[in-house]
Every structure is written in C-alpha cells, then in structure tokens.
Design a protein around this motif. Sequence first.
Motif, PDB file in Angstrom:
ATOM      1  N   GLY A  47       0.225  -2.100 -11.055  1.00 13.87           N
ATOM      2  CA  GLY A  47      -1.166  -2.300 -10.667  1.00 13.87           C
ATOM      3  C   GLY A  47      -1.468  -1.905  -9.235  1.00 13.87           C
ATOM      4  N   TYR A  48      -0.509  -1.266  -8.552  1.00 17.66           N
ATOM      5  CA  TYR A  48      -0.703  -0.932  -7.143  1.00 17.66           C
ATOM      6  C   TYR A  48      -1.941  -0.061  -6.920  1.00 17.66           C
ATOM      7  CZ  TYR A  48       0.093   1.110  -2.535  1.00 17.66           C
ATOM      8  OH  TYR A  48      -0.068   1.518  -1.242  1.00 17.66           O
ATOM      9  N   MET A  49      -2.134   0.952  -7.766  1.00 19.66           N
ATOM     10  CA  MET A  49      -3.231   1.891  -7.556  1.00 19.66           C
ATOM     11  C   MET A  49      -4.602   1.279  -7.852  1.00 19.66           C
ATOM     12  SD  MET A  49      -2.058   4.588  -6.218  1.00 19.66           S
ATOM     13  CE  MET A  49      -3.392   5.766  -6.402  1.00 19.66           C
ATOM     14  N   LEU A  50      -4.632   0.085  -8.463  1.00 22.19           N
ATOM     15  CA  LEU A  50      -5.916  -0.573  -8.713  1.00 22.19           C
ATOM     16  C   LEU A  50      -6.578  -1.021  -7.409  1.00 22.19           C
ATOM     17  CD1 LEU A  50      -5.009  -2.709 -11.862  1.00 22.19           C
ATOM     18  CD2 LEU A  50      -6.309  -0.580 -11.783  1.00 22.19           C
ATOM     19  N   ARG A  51      -5.807  -1.023  -6.316  1.00 26.43           N
ATOM     20  CA  ARG A  51      -6.398  -1.309  -5.003  1.00 26.43           C
ATOM     21  C   ARG A  51      -7.511  -0.317  -4.675  1.00 26.43           C
ATOM     22  NH1 ARG A  51      -3.840  -0.069  -0.910  1.00 26.43           N
ATOM     23  NH2 ARG A  51      -4.200  -1.825   0.503  1.00 26.43           N
ATOM     24  N   LYS A  60       6.731  -8.260   0.428  1.00 19.31           N
ATOM     25  CA  LYS A  60       5.573  -8.301   1.327  1.00 19.31           C
ATOM     26  C   LYS A  60       4.446  -7.408   0.810  1.00 19.31           C
ATOM     27  CE  LYS A  60       7.956  -9.455   5.657  1.00 19.31           C
ATOM     28  NZ  LYS A  60       8.225  -9.014   7.056  1.00 19.31           N
ATOM     29  N   MET A  61       4.814  -6.226   0.340  1.00 15.66           N
ATOM     30  CA  MET A  61       3.794  -5.337  -0.204  1.00 15.66           C
ATOM     31  C   MET A  61       3.237  -5.896  -1.512  1.00 15.66           C
ATOM     32  SD  MET A  61       1.941  -2.694   0.195  1.00 15.66           S
ATOM     33  CE  MET A  61       2.683  -1.560   1.388  1.00 15.66           C
ATOM     34  N   GLU A  62       4.076  -6.537  -2.320  1.00 14.78           N
ATOM     35  CA  GLU A  62       3.604  -7.147  -3.560  1.00 14.78           C
ATOM     36  C   GLU A  62       2.569  -8.227  -3.272  1.00 14.78           C
ATOM     37  OE1 GLU A  62       7.453  -6.657  -6.574  1.00 14.78           O
ATOM     38  OE2 GLU A  62       7.315  -8.402  -5.251  1.00 14.78           O
ATOM     39  N   LYS A  63       2.805  -9.037  -2.223  1.00 12.05           N
ATOM     40  CA  LYS A  63       1.834 -10.073  -1.875  1.00 12.05           C
ATOM     41  C   LYS A  63       0.536  -9.454  -1.357  1.00 12.05           C
ATOM     42  CE  LYS A  63       2.160 -13.861  -2.025  1.00 12.05           C
ATOM     43  NZ  LYS A  63       1.828 -14.791  -3.117  1.00 12.05           N
ATOM     44  N   ARG A  64       0.638  -8.377  -0.606  1.00 15.01           N
ATOM     45  CA  ARG A  64      -0.563  -7.708  -0.115  1.00 15.01           C
ATOM     46  C   ARG A  64      -1.395  -7.184  -1.282  1.00 15.01           C
ATOM     47  NH1 ARG A  64      -0.083  -2.939   4.284  1.00 15.01           N
ATOM     48  NH2 ARG A  64       0.907  -4.655   5.431  1.00 15.01           N
ATOM     49  N   VAL A  65      -0.715  -6.559  -2.239  1.00 14.64           N
ATOM     50  CA  VAL A  65      -1.405  -6.037  -3.421  1.00 14.64           C
ATOM     51  C   VAL A  65      -2.035  -7.179  -4.213  1.00 14.64           C
ATOM     52  CG1 VAL A  65      -1.096  -4.852  -5.632  1.00 14.64           C
ATOM     53  CG2 VAL A  65       0.010  -3.964  -3.578  1.00 14.64           C
ATOM     54  N   GLU A  66      -1.305  -8.292  -4.351  1.00 16.90           N
ATOM     55  CA  GLU A  66      -1.823  -9.456  -5.079  1.00 16.90           C
ATOM     56  C   GLU A  66      -3.126  -9.948  -4.460  1.00 16.90           C
ATOM     57  OE1 GLU A  66      -0.661 -14.159  -5.461  1.00 16.90           O
ATOM     58  OE2 GLU A  66       0.978 -12.715  -5.389  1.00 16.90           O
ATOM     59  N   PHE A  67      -3.187 -10.041  -3.143  1.00 16.43           N
ATOM     60  CA  PHE A  67      -4.396 -10.507  -2.465  1.00 16.43           C
ATOM     61  C   PHE A  67      -5.507  -9.472  -2.551  1.00 16.43           C
ATOM     62  CE2 PHE A  67      -1.691 -13.799  -0.950  1.00 16.43           C
ATOM     63  CZ  PHE A  67      -2.514 -14.826  -0.528  1.00 16.43           C
ATOM     64  N   ASP A  68      -5.148  -8.187  -2.483  1.00 16.30           N
ATOM     65  CA  ASP A  68      -6.159  -7.133  -2.606  1.00 16.30           C
ATOM     66  C   ASP A  68      -6.817  -7.163  -3.984  1.00 16.30           C
ATOM     67  OD1 ASP A  68      -5.796  -6.166  -0.048  1.00 16.30           O
ATOM     68  OD2 ASP A  68      -4.342  -4.642  -0.633  1.00 16.30           O
ATOM     69  N   LEU A  69      -6.019  -7.346  -5.030  1.00 14.34           N
ATOM     70  CA  LEU A  69      -6.566  -7.372  -6.387  1.00 14.34           C
ATOM     71  C   LEU A  69      -7.406  -8.631  -6.609  1.00 14.34           C
ATOM     72  CD1 LEU A  69      -3.654  -5.961  -8.593  1.00 14.34           C
ATOM     73  CD2 LEU A  69      -5.517  -4.772  -7.447  1.00 14.34           C
ATOM     74  N   TYR A  70      -7.005  -9.733  -5.987  1.00 11.73           N
ATOM     75  CA  TYR A  70      -7.814 -10.954  -6.071  1.00 11.73           C
ATOM     76  C   TYR A  70      -9.195 -10.708  -5.462  1.00 11.73           C
ATOM     77  CZ  TYR A  70      -9.522 -15.674  -5.181  1.00 11.73           C
ATOM     78  OH  TYR A  70     -10.307 -16.807  -5.130  1.00 11.73           O
ATOM     79  N   TYR A  71      -9.221 -10.001  -4.327  1.00 15.67           N
ATOM     80  CA  TYR A  71     -10.493  -9.687  -3.673  1.00 15.67           C
ATOM     81  C   TYR A  71     -11.382  -8.845  -4.587  1.00 15.67           C
ATOM     82  CZ  TYR A  71     -13.737  -7.156  -0.645  1.00 15.67           C
ATOM     83  OH  TYR A  71     -14.865  -6.592  -0.118  1.00 15.67           O
ATOM     84  N   ILE A  72     -10.804  -7.834  -5.226  1.00 18.95           N
ATOM     85  CA  ILE A  72     -11.583  -6.960  -6.104  1.00 18.95           C
ATOM     86  C   ILE A  72     -12.118  -7.749  -7.302  1.00 18.95           C
ATOM     87  CG2 ILE A  72     -11.475  -4.927  -7.604  1.00 18.95           C
ATOM     88  CD1 ILE A  72      -9.392  -3.769  -5.701  1.00 18.95           C
ATOM     89  N   GLN A  73     -11.279  -8.625  -7.861  1.00 23.36           N
ATOM     90  CA  GLN A  73     -11.697  -9.418  -9.021  1.00 23.36           C
ATOM     91  C   GLN A  73     -12.810 -10.399  -8.678  1.00 23.36           C
ATOM     92  OE1 GLN A  73      -7.780 -10.944  -9.887  1.00 23.36           O
ATOM     93  NE2 GLN A  73      -7.607  -9.757 -11.757  1.00 23.36           N
ATOM     94  N   ASN A  74     -12.822 -10.892  -7.441  1.00 26.91           N
ATOM     95  CA  ASN A  74     -13.741 -11.966  -7.067  1.00 26.91           C
ATOM     96  C   ASN A  74     -14.770 -11.539  -6.021  1.00 26.91           C
ATOM     97  OD1 ASN A  74     -12.435 -14.578  -8.381  1.00 26.91           O
ATOM     98  ND2 ASN A  74     -10.768 -13.364  -7.543  1.00 26.91           N
ATOM     99  N   TRP A  75     -14.987 -10.235  -5.870  1.00 29.81           N
ATOM    100  CA  TRP A  75     -15.860  -9.746  -4.803  1.00 29.81           C
ATOM    101  C   TRP A  75     -17.281 -10.317  -4.904  1.00 29.81           C
ATOM    102  CZ3 TRP A  75     -20.556  -7.302  -4.810  1.00 29.81           C
ATOM    103  CH2 TRP A  75     -21.030  -6.903  -3.549  1.00 29.81           C
ATOM    104  N   SER A  76     -17.815 -10.629  -3.755  1.00 28.49           N
ATOM    105  CA  SER A  76     -19.230 -10.968  -3.625  1.00 28.49           C
ATOM    106  C   SER A  76     -19.624 -10.695  -2.182  1.00 28.49           C
ATOM    107  CB  SER A  76     -19.501 -12.439  -3.970  1.00 28.49           C
ATOM    108  OG  SER A  76     -18.949 -13.286  -2.977  1.00 28.49           O
TER     109      SER A  76
END
Length: 467
Positions: free
Chosen positions: A400-404, A429-445
Amino acid sequence: MNKMKRSIIHTNASIISMLQRFSDIFGMLLGMLFVGYITQQNIDITHWFVALICLVVFQMIGGMTDFYRSWRGMSFRLEIQFLLRNWFLSICFTAGIISIIHNIDISAKFYFIWVFSSLFFFAISRSFIRMSIGYLRKAGYNNRKVVMLGNLPAGINLAESFKNAPWLGLSILGYFSSNGEIKDYAKIRVKLLGDVEDLIRMAKNNEIDHVYIALPMQEATTINHIISVLADSTCTVMLVPDVFTFNVIHSRSETIYGVPVISVYDTPMSGVNMVLKRVEDVLISICILLFISPVLMLIAAVIKITSPGPIIFKQSRYGMDGREIKVWKFRSMSVMENGDKVIQARKGDKRITPFGGFLRRTSLDELPQFINVIKGDMSIVGPRPHAIAHNEEYRKLIKGYMLRHKMKPGITGWAQINGWRGETDVLEKMEKRVEFDLYYIQNWSLWMDLKIIFLTVIKGFINKAAY
C-alpha cells in the motif's frame, strides 16, 4: 439493456430533504431581514439580488455534494460540518460574482453579518427539524423494525449505530446467524433471534421491516437464496458491502449508466473537496509567503555567501497519482543527488553544509515549497514527498506504499506531527510513516488540515530526527 434495467439505482427526494431545502432558503432570507433590522438599513433590490445569487449557488453546490439527502445515520455534528463547507464555498463564489458585476453596492460589513446570521438560522432550523422528526419517531411514527444477518464488522458497527441512536427511527430487533451466537453482537447487547430459516419466517409474517445482510462475499450462494426467498415478503432488503475486507482508501459508491460500483482505492480530492483544498492551500500559502519573505531573502543570502552552488535545489519527487514533480528546497548539502540512488541524510553527514545543518534541523529548508503549493504541485498538508529512488525501493517492501500518492504531497502532515519524520534507517519507521499517511487520506477533512497546521506551529519545526 432496456430502460428499466438502466434505472437500477436512483435517489428519492425525501420529505426531510425538501424540508431542509426550504428551511435553508427561509434561513437565508430571514438572515437578510435580520441584518437590515439590526443595522437600521433598508433592504433594497440589490440586497435581494445578492441573496438570490447566493441562494442559487448554495442550492447548486448542495446538489453536487448530495447534501440534501436523508440524514438517517448522519450525526448532527457531521451535518453542520457539511453545511459549513457548502456555505463557505457559496459565499466565496457569490463574492466573486459580485466583484465582476457592476452597480452592486453592498458593504463588506453588511455581507459579513448576513453570512453569519444566515448560518445561525440554518443551524436553528435544522435542529428544529431533527428534534421534531426525532420526537415523532420516538412516539412511534415512521419507525422501522430492522434486523442484521451475518458477522461483517461493518454490519456490527451499523447495528451499534441503530442501538445508540433510537431517534433515527430504526429499531434494531436483533440478528440472525447460521453459526450460533456472535460475540461481537453480544458485546453491544444485540440479541440472537435465530438462523436463516427463522429470518425468512419472521419476514414473511411481516414482523420485520428492514433486513441488513452483512455476509462476506464467499457466501454469495446464501445471499442469493435469501434475496430470492424474501422477494415473497414485504421486507426491504439491504446489502452491507464487504469492501472492508480490503485496505479501503476513502471508498465511495457511485452509479455508472445504472450499474452501482464501489471504489476500493480512491482519493478524497474530487469535486467540492478538491476546490476546498485548493482554496485553503492558495490563501494560506500567499499569507505565509508574504509574512516570511524577509526570512527567505536572508536565508538565500547566507546560502550564497557560505557555500558554492545554487540557492534552490529542485529534486524530482512523485506528486499526486504518481506524476513527477520538482520539489523546491533551500540547498543544504554540498551535493545535489537526484538520480537512481539517493542516500538519506544521517547524523554527522559530511555532505551537509554548516548552515545547511541548521536549515534542516529547523525545517527552514522546506520554506520554498510554499511556491510548489502555489504552483499546484503540492499542498500545505499531505504525505511528505520522498525521492523517486526511495519510492521505487519502498513500494516493493511496504504494502500500500504507493497509495500515499492519492493526495498531493505536503509540507507537513499527520505522520510528521506524530513524530514519524527524518531518517528511516529501519523499515519499521517507514511502515509507521505510511500507516499515518494512509490514515490521513482515509480521514481527510478541512478541519483535520487546520488541526495539523496548528499543531505544526505549536510543536515547532525543530525535530531531533531531522538531520
């Protein structure tokens, strides 16, 4: 395909949506009269013309965003959030229209007061509609007896929503299962009513109004059987889609030539959201660039004096949808790596210039990226852009990296304010960064963006992980 089949799905304008439309019109016009009263100003044809323009724009945006829909299942907070978004866009577009039309003389003060008084009346009228309908439903009018079938997490969450919000008029009787009791339903105190045969019997006896089928895709045979049998009843059958089996990114449903589809990987940056995000980026970036322009000139002079080379380093990065962009940074190294192999900066890195180390620790080297935002390549808030070489490396290692890249890269982001920035010397560390980035995209407002900007300012730009 005949005409009947093309009309598989359509939207019904409910009585509630009609009430919402009329209440918004009433609130807007009442706001105009209210401002005239408190300012002791006569409301002439010009004022009503401005209100008419805003009314048309507001209704158009409401139609584009499916704002006027049944609010069963939508919280009042979320409804007001959508209202604020649409009203903000409407007044911006109206102000733009007014500015290009001659002979419209309306003061900014009057317009400003009208905007907020109308918003007040919107909230009051919608609260009244909710309370009135909620009261009628609690009294037994327009209630629906609903049951669940299956154990999908989405179905269990739906049942919990019904149970916690009786004013919706959806009374949860219980659930049915072919595998006995399901613990997750027991936790939310929804009782087991029996198996599939019990469901069919109750439906045919008119004991149920709505059935929500929350079964996984693997049980398609069972789903087809239930739908076929329940055709011999007056029960409304709803399918809870099994999309949460996948790592869904901002999913949404739409109808293409009568065929319903659900996106699995999508971007929140479409339609009105895209306009809101762009307006936010441009307005805030212009304000920040004007404010920091002396700092930019000072940093540029120091870089030129202290080390040979250009002031600005333009590095190739992936932008939205993986399109290549050039990201601007103040040069902080004696080299400008931009090829197939880019080595991340480390503590004590010899490539970093003395002044460059200060720029990187304080994140001042990122300031030219506000120009990228104005150009439209980046946003103020979003996943941080990585060098292309790093993207190609990590896309093979992290699912899911490219979903950023379903959003524009940002100067700051959800991962950064939560501490996941700087060197990624281990994969975790990169996995956690990606996890937070995808959370942002899923919950953007828009509110989440403003929160991130606020926290970035409050927490400061200095970070011990930035070298």
